[in-house]
Design an enzyme around this catalytic site. Structure first.
Site, mmCIF file in Angstrom:
data_model
loop_
_atom_site.group_PDB
_atom_site.id
_atom_site.type_symbol
_atom_site.label_atom_id
_atom_site.label_comp_id
_atom_site.label_asym_id
_atom_site.label_seq_id
_atom_site.Cartn_x
_atom_site.Cartn_y
_atom_site.Cartn_z
ATOM 1 C CB ALA A 66 41.253 44.823 -5.303
ATOM 2 N N GLY A 109 45.202 40.686 -4.308
ATOM 3 C CA GLY A 109 45.118 41.026 -5.785
ATOM 4 C C GLY A 109 46.499 41.000 -6.513
ATOM 5 C CD GLU A 112 43.881 36.816 -5.775
ATOM 6 O OE1 GLU A 112 43.363 38.030 -5.865
ATOM 7 O OE2 GLU A 112 42.916 36.092 -5.621
ATOM 8 C CD GLU A 132 42.782 38.745 -0.636
ATOM 9 O OE1 GLU A 132 43.576 37.815 0.068
ATOM 10 O OE2 GLU A 132 42.878 38.495 -2.042
HETATM 11 N N1 DAK Z 1 43.876 49.811 -1.617
HETATM 12 C C1 DAK Z 1 43.851 51.238 -1.607
HETATM 13 N N2 DAK Z 1 44.960 51.748 -0.774
HETATM 14 C C2 DAK Z 1 45.892 51.352 -0.279
HETATM 15 C C3 DAK Z 1 45.787 49.665 -0.396
HETATM 16 C C4 DAK Z 1 44.905 49.097 -1.120
HETATM 17 N N3 DAK Z 1 44.724 48.005 -1.199
HETATM 18 N N4 DAK Z 1 46.948 49.443 0.179
HETATM 19 C C5 DAK Z 1 47.550 50.283 0.927
HETATM 20 N N5 DAK Z 1 46.642 51.682 0.226
HETATM 21 C C6 DAK Z 1 47.180 53.047 0.627
HETATM 22 C C7 DAK Z 1 46.728 53.066 2.165
HETATM 23 O O1 DAK Z 1 45.472 53.745 2.203
HETATM 24 C C8 DAK Z 1 47.711 54.595 2.240
HETATM 25 O O2 DAK Z 1 47.003 55.641 1.672
HETATM 26 P P1 DAK Z 1 47.166 57.081 2.223
HETATM 27 O O3 DAK Z 1 46.485 56.866 3.796
HETATM 28 O O4 DAK Z 1 48.538 57.424 2.703
HETATM 29 O O5 DAK Z 1 46.239 58.082 1.521
HETATM 30 C C9 DAK Z 1 48.894 54.549 1.484
HETATM 31 O O6 DAK Z 1 48.508 53.321 0.430
HETATM 32 C C10 DAK Z 1 49.957 53.710 2.255
HETATM 33 O O7 DAK Z 1 49.451 52.469 2.958
HETATM 34 P P2 DAK Z 1 49.770 52.528 4.661
HETATM 35 O O8 DAK Z 1 49.806 53.943 5.217
HETATM 36 O O9 DAK Z 1 48.671 51.580 4.923
HETATM 37 O O10 DAK Z 1 51.145 51.986 4.678
HETATM 38 P P3 DAK Z 1 51.781 50.799 5.897
HETATM 39 O O11 DAK Z 1 53.192 50.629 5.497
HETATM 40 O O12 DAK Z 1 51.302 51.115 7.148
HETATM 41 O O13 DAK Z 1 50.959 49.600 5.506
HETATM 42 C C11 DAK Z 1 50.077 47.693 4.279
HETATM 43 C C12 DAK Z 1 51.052 48.850 4.468
HETATM 44 C C13 DAK Z 1 50.388 46.989 2.748
HETATM 45 C C14 DAK Z 1 50.101 46.477 5.167
HETATM 46 C C15 DAK Z 1 48.769 48.301 4.203
HETATM 47 O O14 DAK Z 1 48.491 49.400 3.577
HETATM 48 C C16 DAK Z 1 47.662 46.974 3.952
HETATM 49 O O15 DAK Z 1 47.415 46.305 4.687
HETATM 50 N N6 DAK Z 1 46.932 47.384 2.844
HETATM 51 C C17 DAK Z 1 45.943 46.524 2.534
HETATM 52 C C18 DAK Z 1 46.289 45.274 1.944
HETATM 53 C C19 DAK Z 1 45.001 44.352 1.340
HETATM 54 O O16 DAK Z 1 44.200 44.158 2.247
HETATM 55 N N7 DAK Z 1 45.236 43.939 0.373
HETATM 56 C C20 DAK Z 1 44.058 42.943 -0.310
HETATM 57 C C21 DAK Z 1 43.034 43.821 -0.784
HETATM 58 S S1 DAK Z 1 41.578 42.950 -1.229
HETATM 59 C C22 DAK Z 1 39.052 40.140 -8.347
HETATM 60 C C23 DAK Z 1 40.253 40.637 -8.517
HETATM 61 C C24 DAK Z 1 40.996 41.272 -7.197
HETATM 62 C C25 DAK Z 1 40.719 40.882 -6.041
HETATM 63 C C26 DAK Z 1 39.622 40.296 -5.695
HETATM 64 C C27 DAK Z 1 38.625 39.889 -6.911
HETATM 65 N N8 DAK Z 1 38.104 39.542 -9.505
HETATM 66 C C28 DAK Z 1 38.595 39.712 -10.606
HETATM 67 C C29 DAK Z 1 36.914 38.921 -8.794
HETATM 68 C C30 DAK Z 1 41.653 41.337 -5.039
HETATM 69 C C31 DAK Z 1 41.138 41.628 -3.811
HETATM 70 C C32 DAK Z 1 42.051 42.128 -2.848
HETATM 71 O O17 DAK Z 1 43.267 42.442 -3.217
#
Ligand code: DAK
Length: 258
Positions: A66, A109, A112, A132
């Site tokens: 997400a 997500g 998922e 998450e």
């Molecule tokens: N959201 C927003 N931006 C993101 C992002 C995300 N999930 N993942 C990466 N980015 C952005 C980064 O902020 C960065 O942006 P800038 O700083 O360049 O503007 C750009 O993408 C490149 O990322 P990184 O610089 O961090 O790149 P790295 O290679 O160093 O690291 C990484 C890649 C994938 C390991 C890291 O970006 C990371 O940890 N990202 C977050 C992953 C994460 O935590 N995902 C889970 C999110 S929670 C629901 C539906 C859906 C959901 C829940 C409920 N319902 C229908 C109820 C889902 C929830 C989730 O997914």
């Protein structure tokens, strides 16, 4: 229809390809992207020319989850009243076979979303995870359920409770992934698989998909009952007559999807 966050292509007869297209944010599933994805799936569900769909991202990311920026400052009530479940419902209820072609990050997500699909083809660089927990939350779009069913309780516990990623080969060994291929071939492989699926009788494909998904939702007895009735239902289709005749006449069937 035109879209800003996804690209829609027709790479083969019977096959549609959706590319998630927010490369700067690693295809984070913003509300705008999810709305477009749901709309595109609605369009493809209604299109009789489309039998099977491939969903992909780009080489660096299928989707990193997400869009976390949309979570900032949000309360429970904000989520309950504004989070668009119907966007995910369009994927859950998509009636035609859909294949995820996954390269790079496939997280939260994003994972998922891949698990909403019916098959997963992974590039060698794919990384699957449910991170998450690192945000102080947990999976909310089916991760605790679909991952557990795919890989078993103990592996799902480790992936969700540690937030660690698993690579393509590990995911394949766990049963989360159908095929692992060189990263640059992932879309090609998924489209070839989709073309093979799309060469079969469309109604039978949809009803077989529906019946397989019942295995996860019902007791076995109930699901066997549904399967038998769906099987009988296909005996009123023109494609059943065509398939049987073609076999007996030793020729290739011409499906009508009727
Ligand atoms: N959201 C927003 N931006 C993101 C992002 C995300 N999930 N993942 C990466 N980015 C952005 C980064 O902020 C960065 O942006 P800038 O700083 O360049 O503007 C750009 O993408 C490149 O990322 P990184 O610089 O961090 O790149 P790295 O290679 O160093 O690291 C990484 C890649 C994938 C390991 C890291 O970006 C990371 O940890 N990202 C977050 C992953 C994460 O935590 N995902 C889970 C999110 S929670 C629901 C539906 C859906 C959901 C829940 C409920 N319902 C229908 C109820 C889902 C929830 C989730 O997914």
């Amino acid at each position: 229809m035109s879209y800003d966050n996804i690209l829609l292509e027709r790479p083969q007869p019977g096959v549609a390809l959706i590319r998630l297209n927010r490369p700067k944010a690693l295809n984070a599933l913003s509300r705008a992207l999810m709305t477009e994805l749901a709309e595109a799936l609605g369009e493809l569900a209604a299109d009789n020319e489309v039998v099977c769909v491939v969903l992909t991202g780009n080489e660096r990311a299928f989707a990193a989850g997400a869009d976390i920026s949309e979570f900032a400052g949000k309360s429970t009530v904000d989520m309950l009243t504004s989070y668009r479940f119907q966007q995910w419902r369009a994927i859950k209820e998509f009636p035609k076979p859909i294949i995820a072609a996954v390269s790079g990050f496939c997280l939260g997500g994003g994972n998922e979303l891949a698990m909403h699909c019916d098959m997963i083809v992974a590039g060698e660089n794919a990384k699957f995870g449910q991170p998450e927990i690192n945000l102080g939350i947990m999976p909310g779009a089916g991760g605790t359920q679909r991952l557990t069913r795919a890989v078993g309780k103990f592996r799902a516990m480790e992936i969700i409770l540690t937030g660690d990623f698993v690579d393509a080969r590990q995911a394949h060994a766990m049963g989360l992934v159908n095929h692992v291929v060189p990263t640059e071939l992932v879309v090609e492989k998924a489209v070839a698989l989709a073309a093979k699926v799309a060469s079969k009788a469309p109604l039978a494909l949809q009803l077989a998909k529906e019946s397989i998904l019942k295995a996860e939702e019902m007791t076995q007895d109930q699901a066997l009952d549904v399967e038998r009735k769906i099987f009988y239902l296909l005996f009123s289709s023109e494609d059943k007559d065509e398939g049987v005749s073609a076999f007996l006449e030793k020729r290739t069937p011409q499906w009508k999807g009727r």
